[in-house]
Design an enzyme around this catalytic site. Structure first.
Site, PDB file in Angstrom:
ATOM      1  N   GLU A 188       0.846  -1.195   0.000  1.00 11.10           N
ATOM      2  CA  GLU A 188       0.000   0.000   0.000  1.00 11.10           C
ATOM      3  C   GLU A 188       0.879   1.242   0.000  1.00 11.10           C
ATOM      4  O   GLU A 188       1.904   1.296   0.675  1.00 11.10           O
ATOM      5  CB  GLU A 188      -0.896  -0.006   1.245  1.00 11.10           C
ATOM      6  CG  GLU A 188      -1.851   1.176   1.308  1.00 11.10           C
ATOM      7  CD  GLU A 188      -2.752   1.169   2.535  1.00 11.10           C
ATOM      8  OE1 GLU A 188      -3.814   1.810   2.478  1.00 11.10           O
ATOM      9  OE2 GLU A 188      -2.391   0.527   3.548  1.00 11.10           O
TER      10      GLU A 188
ATOM     11  N   LYS B  44      -9.851   1.709  -2.632  1.00  9.70           N
ATOM     12  CA  LYS B  44     -10.117   1.250  -1.264  1.00  9.70           C
ATOM     13  C   LYS B  44     -11.559   1.555  -0.874  1.00  9.70           C
ATOM     14  O   LYS B  44     -12.005   2.712  -0.922  1.00  9.70           O
ATOM     15  CB  LYS B  44      -9.138   1.943  -0.303  1.00  9.70           C
ATOM     16  CG  LYS B  44      -9.113   1.401   1.116  1.00  9.70           C
ATOM     17  CD  LYS B  44      -7.989   2.098   1.882  1.00  9.70           C
ATOM     18  CE  LYS B  44      -7.717   1.474   3.228  1.00  9.70           C
ATOM     19  NZ  LYS B  44      -6.533   2.119   3.869  1.00  9.70           N
TER      20      LYS B  44
ATOM     21  N   CYS C  63      -5.734  -2.919   2.688  1.00 11.43           N
ATOM     22  CA  CYS C  63      -5.547  -2.691   4.121  1.00 11.43           C
ATOM     23  C   CYS C  63      -6.831  -2.840   4.934  1.00 11.43           C
ATOM     24  O   CYS C  63      -7.247  -3.948   5.233  1.00 11.43           O
ATOM     25  CB  CYS C  63      -4.905  -1.321   4.333  1.00 11.43           C
ATOM     26  SG  CYS C  63      -4.139  -1.135   5.965  1.00 11.43           S
TER      27      CYS C  63
END
Length: 282
Positions: A50, A119, A160
């Site tokens: 990331e 995301k 994440c």
């Protein structure tokens, strides 16, 4: 579930735990160098961490943001084609229509973009006395699932904080994904508590391989990443785990073992969809 007809049952996965600096051009150069190194050692699917081209932090996202396609993604496309691999490009800050996103792009062996994952779940947390972070101060959330096909298996993507939401992994499993890749930068509070636990949970619940690619730890950074890029098999075993420094983590993914586990404990065919269900709405 058996591997798809004609699919290869084994392939090498490489996770690049990059030491990210404040110099974007240096991050790109070193990332591409490590991708080439991984390819030379037999990796067919390679993943970056990331925010691999910039420091992680709300104060950095606007400064480092790019359009997609842009300079960073062009370099990823070129190195994927040069090495003839599937490259999961970690994530970069993306600017589009006046909004910023935390975005992962994937490129195939011909250099074509196969997926773009923004995301979905933004990292807004407050653990008093330990860590407070609010991605939504600068970022907007993505609104789509992201999967891509390889000759080995179908792969699902998250970034994440997305790993904390089991519904995402469940839907990827329902859609036939056998490997889920999450570029992610957990921290020194959430890392030791939940990093491995979440991966093992997602792997066992869905009988898939889970891979996480973290940046290397930089104790001087404003946000200190946990490191410990990891691969977990469908039995819930950690089969590869990095330390905290810059490294390339290699794992041979065995889809025959995945099929055997699903046959031995056939939870996917035993689900009571007459009582419950998780569905993809868009």
């Amino acid at each position: 579930m058996q591997p798809a007809r004609g699919a290869m049952a084994n392939f090498r996965l490489a996770l690049i735990q990059l030491q990210v600096s404040a110099v974007k051009s240096d991050n790109l150069q070193r990332a591409c160098g490590l991708v080439k190194e991984a390819s030379a050692k037999g990796a067919k699917v390679v993943a970056l961490p990331e925010c691999f081209n910039s420091p992680y932090g709300t104060q950095y996202f606007k400064e480092y943001a790019e359009k997609i396609p842009g300079d960073s993604t062009q370099k990823l496309s070129e190195v994927a084609k040069e090495c003839s691999i599937y490259l999961v490009g970690g994530s970069i800050p993306e600017e589009d229509g006046g909004k910023l996103y935390n975005t992962c792009t994937v490129f195939g062996p011909d250099g074509a973009m196969l997926a773009k994952h923004r995301k979905i779940h933004l990292f807004d947390i407050n653990v008093p006395g330990k860590i407070q972070f609010k991605e939504s101060e600068t970022l907007s959330p993505g609104n789509s699932f992201s999967m891509f096909d390889t000759p080995y298996c179908k792969v699902g993507l998250g970034i994440c904080y997305d790993i904390r939401f089991p519904e995402l992994a469940q839907i990827y499993g329902q859609k036939g994904c056998q490997l889920l890749i999450y570029p992610g930068a957990f921290n020194l509070t959430t890392g030791p508590a939940h990093w491995e636990l979440l991966q093992r949970g997602r792997a066992v619940d869905n009988q898939v391989y889970i891979a996480t690619a973290s940046p290397a730890r930089d104790e001087k950074a404003s946000y200190v990443a946990w490191g410990h890029s990891t691969v977990v098999n469908p039995w819930g075993e950690v089969i590869a785990k990095a330390g905290t420094g810059e490294t390339v983590l290699y794992t041979d993914i065995d889809l025959k073992k995945l099929a055997e586990i699903r046959q031995q404990i056939p939870i996917l065919s035993q689900k009571r969809y007459d009582l419950y269900g998780v569905e993809m709405k868009k």
